[in-house]
Design a protein around this motif. Structure first.
Motif, short mmCIF file in Angstrom:
data_model
loop_
_atom_site.label_atom_id
_atom_site.label_comp_id
_atom_site.label_asym_id
_atom_site.label_seq_id
_atom_site.Cartn_x
_atom_site.Cartn_y
_atom_site.Cartn_z
N UNK A 174 12.27 -20.20 -40.88
CA UNK A 174 10.92 -20.78 -40.89
C UNK A 174 10.92 -22.18 -40.31
N UNK A 175 11.99 -22.95 -40.63
CA UNK A 175 12.11 -24.29 -40.05
C UNK A 175 12.23 -24.20 -38.53
N UNK A 176 13.05 -23.25 -38.08
CA UNK A 176 13.24 -23.05 -36.63
C UNK A 176 11.92 -22.75 -35.94
N UNK A 177 11.13 -21.88 -36.55
CA UNK A 177 9.85 -21.51 -35.95
C UNK A 177 8.89 -22.70 -35.96
N UNK A 178 8.88 -23.46 -37.03
CA UNK A 178 7.97 -24.59 -37.15
C UNK A 178 8.30 -25.70 -36.15
N UNK A 179 9.59 -25.92 -35.91
CA UNK A 179 10.00 -27.03 -35.05
C UNK A 179 10.41 -26.57 -33.65
N UNK A 180 10.23 -25.28 -33.38
CA UNK A 180 10.58 -24.71 -32.07
C UNK A 180 12.05 -24.96 -31.72
N UNK A 181 12.90 -24.64 -32.70
CA UNK A 181 14.34 -24.79 -32.53
C UNK A 181 15.03 -23.45 -32.71
N UNK A 182 16.25 -23.33 -32.21
CA UNK A 182 17.06 -22.15 -32.51
C UNK A 182 17.53 -22.24 -33.96
N UNK A 183 17.65 -21.08 -34.62
CA UNK A 183 18.07 -21.10 -36.02
C UNK A 183 19.46 -21.72 -36.17
N UNK A 184 20.33 -21.48 -35.19
CA UNK A 184 21.66 -22.09 -35.24
C UNK A 184 21.59 -23.61 -35.20
N UNK A 185 20.63 -24.13 -34.45
CA UNK A 185 20.44 -25.59 -34.38
C UNK A 185 19.99 -26.14 -35.73
N UNK A 186 19.12 -25.39 -36.38
CA UNK A 186 18.66 -25.80 -37.71
C UNK A 186 19.84 -25.86 -38.68
N UNK A 187 20.72 -24.87 -38.62
CA UNK A 187 21.89 -24.86 -39.50
C UNK A 187 22.76 -26.09 -39.26
N UNK A 188 22.89 -26.48 -38.00
CA UNK A 188 23.67 -27.69 -37.68
C UNK A 188 23.01 -28.92 -38.31
N UNK A 189 21.70 -29.01 -38.19
CA UNK A 189 20.98 -30.15 -38.77
C UNK A 189 21.12 -30.17 -40.30
N UNK A 190 21.01 -29.00 -40.92
CA UNK A 190 21.13 -28.94 -42.38
C UNK A 190 22.52 -29.40 -42.81
N UNK A 191 23.54 -28.95 -42.11
CA UNK A 191 24.91 -29.37 -42.43
C UNK A 191 25.06 -30.88 -42.29
N UNK A 192 24.47 -31.43 -41.25
CA UNK A 192 24.52 -32.87 -41.04
C UNK A 192 23.79 -33.63 -42.15
N UNK A 193 22.66 -33.09 -42.57
CA UNK A 193 21.89 -33.70 -43.67
C UNK A 193 22.72 -33.73 -44.95
N UNK A 194 23.39 -32.62 -45.24
CA UNK A 194 24.21 -32.55 -46.45
C UNK A 194 25.33 -33.59 -46.40
N UNK A 195 25.96 -33.72 -45.24
CA UNK A 195 27.05 -34.70 -45.10
C UNK A 195 26.52 -36.13 -45.26
N UNK A 196 25.41 -36.41 -44.63
CA UNK A 196 24.87 -37.77 -44.62
C UNK A 196 24.35 -38.21 -45.99
N UNK A 197 23.74 -37.29 -46.70
CA UNK A 197 23.13 -37.64 -47.99
C UNK A 197 24.07 -37.45 -49.17
#
Length: 215
Positions: A174-197
Motif C-alpha cells: 500500500x505504501x508502494x502504491x501511495x508513493x509510486x515506488x517499487x515494493x522492494x524500494x519500500x522494504x529498503x526504506x523500512x529497514x533504514x528507518x528501523x536502523x536509524x530510529x
C-alpha cells in the motif's frame, strides 16, 4: 465489618492510624504489626479485607511485603501509607499492585475513605499523590513525544513519508502504491528507518510516527 491489619514500625503512628480508622463503625482493626515480617505472618494467618502498609519497616519493607503477597497469589487490597518524598517508592508500589496511597501528613478522613474504597473493590489516592502521578505521566508522555520528534526529524524526506504511512497502518504494498515506488524500494526504506530510529519492528516504528504527531 471491614477487617483491617495495620503495619507500621512507629508505635505512635500505628496507634494513630488504628484510632482514626476505627472511628468508623464499619471498620475493625483485627491485627497490628510492628515490622514487615510480623505483617506478612499476620496477613497469611487471617481473613482480611484491607491491609495498611508503611513503606519503611524493619525486617521486610512494605514493598517487600506487597511483592511477597502478590507472588503467593494473596490479593488482599493493600493501602500504602507514605510520606511526601517517596515518588520512587510510589512508582514501585504501583508496579507491584498496590491499591491505594495515603499520605501520613494528609487529612485523617482520607484513611477512612481509602479503607472503605479498597474494601469495596476500588482504589484510593490522596489528592496530592494523584496529582503528582498524573504530572509524572504527563511528563513521561512529553518526553516520549519529544524523543519521537527528534527521531522523525533525523530521517530523510522519503523515509519520513514512508514512516507516516507506517504509522497509519499501511502495508508495504500500500505504501508502494501511495508513493509510486517499487515494493522492494519500500522494504529498503523500512529497514533504514528501523536502523536509524532503533525501532525493533514495524510496530515500534509506527509508534514513533504517532508520538511525533505524524500519523
Amino acid at each position: 465489618m471491614i477487617r483491617v491489619l495495620v503495619a507500621d514500625d512507629e508505635a505512635m503512628v500505628r496507634a494513630g492510624v488504628v484510632g482514626i480508622v476505627q472511628t468508623d463503625p464499619d471498620i475493625s482493626v483485627v491485627a497490628e504489626a510492628g515490622d514487615g515480617i510480623e505483617a506478612l505472618a499476620g496477613i497469611r494467618a487471617r481473613s482480611l479485607d484491607v491491609v495498611l502498609l508503611d513503606i519503611r519497616m524493619p525486617g521486610l519493607s512494605g514493598l517487600e511485603v506487597l511483592a511477597e503477597l502478590r507472588r503467593e497469589g494473596i490479593e488482599v487490597p493493600c493501602l500504602i501509607v507514605t510520606t511526601f518524598g517517596e515518588d520512587d517508592y510510589i512508582a514501585e508500589a504501583m508496579r507491584l499492585g498496590a491499591d491505594g496511597f495515603v499520605l501520613k501528613s494528609g487529612d485523617p478522613l482520607e484513611l477512612v475513605m481509602a479503607v472503605k474504597a479498597l474494601a469495596g473493590g476500588g482504589a484510593f489516592f490522596s489528592p496530592q499523590i494523584a496529582r503528582r502521578l498524573l504530572l509524572g505521566r504527563d511528563r513521561a508522555e512529553l518526553d516520549r513525544a519529544t524523543h519521537a520528534r527528534a527521531l522523525f526529524d533525523a530521517l530523510t524526506q522519503r523515509e519520513q513519508e514512508v514512516l507516516r504511512l507506517l504509522g497509519a497502518g499501511y502495508a508495504n504494498a500500500e505504501i508502494a502504491a501511495e508513493l509510486f515506488l517499487a515494493e522492494g524500494t519500500v522494504k529498503v526504506h523500512v529497514s533504514s528507518i528501523l536502523r536509524s530510529t532503533g525501532a525493533r519492528n514495524r510496530v515500534e516504528a509506527a509508534l514513533i510516527a504517532v508520538r511525533a504527531g505524524e500519523s
